[in-house]
Motif scaffolding. Structure first.
Motif, PDB file in Angstrom:
ATOM      1  N   ARG A   7      12.826  42.662  94.413  1.00 60.21           N
ATOM      2  CA  ARG A   7      12.767  44.300  95.057  1.00 60.21           C
ATOM      3  C   ARG A   7      13.758  43.780  96.224  1.00 60.21           C
ATOM      4  N   GLN A   8      14.208  42.796  96.903  1.00 63.98           N
ATOM      5  CA  GLN A   8      15.791  42.729  97.874  1.00 63.98           C
ATOM      6  C   GLN A   8      17.069  43.068  97.425  1.00 63.98           C
ATOM      7  N   LEU A   9      17.003  42.486  96.378  1.00 59.67           N
ATOM      8  CA  LEU A   9      18.622  42.425  95.811  1.00 59.67           C
ATOM      9  C   LEU A   9      17.974  43.801  94.737  1.00 59.67           C
ATOM     10  N   GLY A  10      17.085  43.956  94.699  1.00 60.25           N
ATOM     11  CA  GLY A  10      17.178  46.190  93.931  1.00 60.25           C
ATOM     12  C   GLY A  10      17.936  47.003  95.189  1.00 60.25           C
ATOM     13  N   ARG A  11      17.137  46.061  96.141  1.00 59.19           N
ATOM     14  CA  ARG A  11      17.757  47.448  97.384  1.00 59.19           C
ATOM     15  C   ARG A  11      19.572  47.539  97.396  1.00 59.19           C
ATOM     16  N   ARG A  12      19.881  46.370  97.572  1.00 59.06           N
ATOM     17  CA  ARG A  12      20.787  45.855  97.253  1.00 59.06           C
ATOM     18  C   ARG A  12      22.025  45.959  96.622  1.00 59.06           C
ATOM     19  N   GLY A  13      21.008  46.663  94.922  1.00 56.08           N
ATOM     20  CA  GLY A  13      22.204  47.027  94.321  1.00 56.08           C
ATOM     21  C   GLY A  13      22.142  46.477  93.265  1.00 56.08           C
ATOM     22  N   VAL A  14      21.052  45.429  92.965  1.00 56.29           N
ATOM     23  CA  VAL A  14      21.844  44.114  92.051  1.00 56.29           C
ATOM     24  C   VAL A  14      20.260  45.149  90.648  1.00 56.29           C
ATOM     25  N   ALA A  15      20.941  44.652  89.904  1.00 54.73           N
ATOM     26  CA  ALA A  15      19.492  45.336  88.615  1.00 54.73           C
ATOM     27  C   ALA A  15      18.872  43.904  88.368  1.00 54.73           C
ATOM     28  N   VAL A  16      17.549  44.150  87.783  1.00 53.64           N
ATOM     29  CA  VAL A  16      16.986  42.873  88.761  1.00 53.64           C
ATOM     30  C   VAL A  16      16.282  42.843  87.395  1.00 53.64           C
ATOM     31  N   ASP A  17      15.790  42.374  86.332  1.00 49.26           N
ATOM     32  CA  ASP A  17      14.863  42.112  85.335  1.00 49.26           C
ATOM     33  C   ASP A  17      14.021  41.357  85.372  1.00 49.26           C
ATOM     34  N   ILE A  18      12.334  40.827  85.648  1.00 54.83           N
ATOM     35  CA  ILE A  18      11.679  39.846  85.770  1.00 54.83           C
ATOM     36  C   ILE A  18      11.640  39.407  84.679  1.00 54.83           C
ATOM     37  N   PHE A  19      11.389  38.601  84.199  1.00 57.19           N
ATOM     38  CA  PHE A  19      10.439  38.375  82.460  1.00 57.19           C
ATOM     39  C   PHE A  19       9.511  37.338  82.726  1.00 57.19           C
ATOM     40  N   THR A  20       8.358  38.155  82.138  1.00 60.85           N
ATOM     41  CA  THR A  20       6.951  37.147  82.008  1.00 60.85           C
ATOM     42  C   THR A  20       6.591  37.834  80.868  1.00 60.85           C
ATOM     43  N   ARG A  21       5.290  36.350  80.682  1.00 57.96           N
ATOM     44  CA  ARG A  21       4.480  36.389  79.401  1.00 57.96           C
ATOM     45  C   ARG A  21       3.589  37.825  78.880  1.00 57.96           C
ATOM     46  N   ARG A  22       3.356  38.412  77.947  1.00 63.83           N
ATOM     47  CA  ARG A  22       2.543  39.400  78.122  1.00 63.83           C
ATOM     48  C   ARG A  22       0.640  38.813  78.067  1.00 63.83           C
ATOM     49  N   ASN A  23      -0.098  38.727  78.708  1.00 70.11           N
ATOM     50  CA  ASN A  23      -1.027  38.328  78.940  1.00 70.11           C
ATOM     51  C   ASN A  23      -2.383  38.781  77.943  1.00 70.11           C
ATOM     52  N   ASP A  24      -1.775  40.304  77.491  1.00 69.03           N
ATOM     53  CA  ASP A  24      -2.980  41.618  77.540  1.00 69.03           C
ATOM     54  C   ASP A  24      -2.349  41.918  76.823  1.00 69.03           C
ATOM     55  N   PRO A  25      -3.077  42.621  75.351  1.00 70.04           N
ATOM     56  CA  PRO A  25      -2.083  43.469  75.016  1.00 70.04           C
ATOM     57  C   PRO A  25      -2.063  44.467  74.507  1.00 70.04           C
ATOM     58  N   ASP A  26      -2.920  45.454  76.074  1.00 66.58           N
ATOM     59  CA  ASP A  26      -2.256  46.859  76.779  1.00 66.58           C
ATOM     60  C   ASP A  26      -0.691  46.803  77.415  1.00 66.58           C
ATOM     61  N   LEU A  27      -0.499  45.697  77.638  1.00 67.32           N
ATOM     62  CA  LEU A  27       0.787  45.900  78.888  1.00 67.32           C
ATOM     63  C   LEU A  27       1.708  46.731  78.547  1.00 67.32           C
ATOM     64  N   PRO A  28       2.320  47.488  79.140  1.00 70.78           N
ATOM     65  CA  PRO A  28       3.596  48.416  78.359  1.00 70.78           C
ATOM     66  C   PRO A  28       4.849  47.272  78.783  1.00 70.78           C
ATOM     67  N   ASP A  29       4.845  47.435  78.010  1.00 71.89           N
ATOM     68  CA  ASP A  29       7.025  46.353  77.232  1.00 71.89           C
ATOM     69  C   ASP A  29       7.405  46.037  78.504  1.00 71.89           C
ATOM     70  N   VAL A  30       7.550  47.536  79.326  1.00 72.29           N
ATOM     71  CA  VAL A  30       8.309  47.178  80.857  1.00 72.29           C
ATOM     72  C   VAL A  30       7.567  48.061  81.348  1.00 72.29           C
ATOM     73  N   VAL A  31       7.701  47.496  83.358  1.00 72.97           N
ATOM     74  CA  VAL A  31       7.376  48.237  84.071  1.00 72.97           C
ATOM     75  C   VAL A  31       8.022  47.394  85.376  1.00 72.97           C
ATOM     76  N   THR A  32       8.210  49.230  86.173  1.00 69.20           N
ATOM     77  CA  THR A  32       9.361  49.274  87.317  1.00 69.20           C
ATOM     78  C   THR A  32       8.735  48.931  88.604  1.00 69.20           C
ATOM     79  N   LEU A  33       9.031  48.111  89.215  1.00 64.64           N
ATOM     80  CA  LEU A  33       8.790  47.554  89.780  1.00 64.64           C
ATOM     81  C   LEU A  33       8.905  47.938  91.045  1.00 64.64           C
ATOM     82  N   GLY A  34      10.069  48.453  90.874  1.00 66.75           N
ATOM     83  CA  GLY A  34      11.265  48.855  92.534  1.00 66.75           C
ATOM     84  C   GLY A  34      12.152  49.364  92.440  1.00 66.75           C
TER      85      GLY A  34
END
Ligand code: UDP
Length: 445
Positions: free
Chosen positions: A48-75
């Motif tokens: 979030r801190q980097l995002g606020r400074r204008g850096v685009a950040v993608d956080i890659f994490t393993r899908r542990n539930d089939p219903d999770l959307p592919d992409v979620v906006t965190l900030g």
């Protein structure tokens, strides 16, 4: 696009887009439950801190539930990407290692479909570090690694106290060594961890930069104690607070032993209570019930005759914790091993002193007689003495609380995020330098 700081998007030096890798645990996970604690908070807040400074950040994490959307906006500028690798269900941490190749290739595929490239890959924990190393098959971006805990150090801490549960896999320790050799830069939480990496793993020191973890000083700040206690439905008695995952490294048994010892010698009018945050609470037919880990804690407290003083509150939202810290007289961090120990800093930022074991990063942040006290891990009488002395002396607590507020100034996210960004820049610059350049990536080294 102009962000909060008046900088254009992607404007910070050479760093426009960062891939954070947090394979085994998500920044969206419930904090305080199994495998979700400081690492998750760190990844979320740094992004979030980097995002606020204008850096685009993608956080890659393993899908542990089939219903999770592919992409979620965190900030602002921050996305969480759920990567399919292995079954879309919870997996044992060690088993995650076997799907890291799949994880890395799926990450690469995502980036290709999305049309993005990354200036830095930042791995968290050894599993993600290895995924980041595997990503080199597809990407040219430099890799910065943060281990959060190190197998060799965690095992060493267990061996030092003869704990039976401390063995770490050979595979983990060997992989950590290979990651250290392969990556471009490593973040250690403090100078001691940096030295220990050099000593135990043989990694070259110029690669390692000591940058502490950050905390949100606008969230963690002093608040009115009486109001916090009333809001949290706590009584007037002296109150100790524990916040953390229920894991052998967190020293919960040591805490119960110390608390029992404190209670035996307590001369004050009201018996101190111990509020426990974290672990698993389940919904039972007549309200929340303790999960197996917390039931084990209660059984131990019953055996020591002090179960009546325990108040189980289960996992709490991060935003609620400042009220708990404000309500407590003391926060206890009894860990056997702690790479950094965010809870100690959060408590201090709320003006509440800390009694901690002299373990890892805690020995750097908790200063005896300045902002709290340290006790040797496993020495219940020493822990009880520190608790007794501080709980029984209001003036001492006030002095330690003031010292605690001074301590935390250097851990604010503003400074920490700038240091991480500067590290990214140096890592990139070093990668671009002519062969043979071997400048330290850490300013001042
Ligand atoms: N935490 C939380 N809610 C809980 C329990 C923990 O928000 O119920 C947070 C806590 O505020 C801290 C982190 O989880 O930021 C734990 O970090 P720490 O470094 O103390 O321990 P770790 O989990 O990394 O071993």
């Amino acid at each position: 696009m102009v962000n909060d700081n008046g900088r254009g998007t992607g404007d910070f030096g050479a760093i426009g887009r960062v891939a954070m890798v947090s394979v085994h645990t998500s920044p969206l996970a419930t904090l305080g439950e199994k495998d979700a604690g400081g690492l998750n908070v760190y990844v979320r807040e740094l992004s979030r801190q980097l995002g606020r400074r204008g850096v685009a950040v993608d956080i890659f994490t393993r899908r542990n539930d089939p219903d999770l959307p592919d992409v979620v906006t965190l900030g602002q500028n921050v996305r969480v990407i759920h990567v399919s690798a292995g079954p879309p269900a919870p997996m044992d941490k060690e088993a995650v290692f076997d799907v890291l190749g799949e994880f890395a290739s799926e990450m690469a595929l995502f980036a290709r479909h999305d049309g993005v490239t990354y200036d830095i890959v930042h791995g968290h924990y050894w599993l993600s570090g290895w995924a980041a190393v595997l990503l080199r098959r597809y990407w040219d971006a430099p890799v910065v690694q943060m281990f959060h805990t190190l197998g060799r150090l965690k095992q060493g801490a267990a061996e030092a106290v003869g704990a039976a549960d401390g063995a770490e896999s050979e595979r983990r320790i060997a992989t950590e060594r290979r990651i250290m050799e392969a990556v471009d830069g490593i973040v250690a939480g403090n100078a001691r961890e940096r030295a220990e990496m050099t000593w135990w793993y043989g990694v070259r020191a110029p690669k390692i930069c000591a940058i502490p973890c950050g905390i949100d000083l606008s969230l963690f700040r002093p608040r009115d104690r009486a109001a916090a206690r009333a809001a949290l439905d706590l009584g007037p008695e002296p109150t100790l607070l524990f916040v953390g995952r229920i894991d052998p490294v967190k020293g919960i048994e040591f805490l119960i032993d110390g608390y029992a010892e404190l209670r035996r010698g307590w001369r004050g009018a009201e018996r101190p209570s111990l509020v426990l945050i974290g672990g698993e609470l389940r919904q039972g037919p007549s309200g929340p019930e303790l999960g197996p880990d917390l039931a084990g804690v209660r059984a131990l407290a019953e055996a020591r005759g002090v179960a009546d003083g325990l108040i189980f509150r289960g996992p709490q939202a991060h935003d609620c914790l400042p009220y708990y810290y404000a309500a407590a007289d003391l926060t206890v961090v009894p860990s056997r091993y702690e790479s950094f120990g965010l809870v100690a800093i959060e408590s201090m930022a709320c003006g509440t002193p800390v009694v901690a074991s002299r373990a890892g990063g805690l020995a750097y942040t908790v200063e005896d007689g300045q902002n709290g006290f340290l006790a040797p891990y496993g020495d219940a009488p020493a822990l009880a003495a520190a608790l007794d002395r501080t709980l029984g002396d209001e003036a001492l607590r006030a002095r330690l609380g003031a010292g605690a507020l001074e301590t935390v100034a250097e851990f604010g996210w503003d400074g920490v995020a700038e240091r991480i960004l500067a590290l990214y820049d140096r890592v990139r610059a070093r990668r671009a330098a002519p062969r043979g350049a071997d400048s330290a990536i850490c300013a001042g080294d």
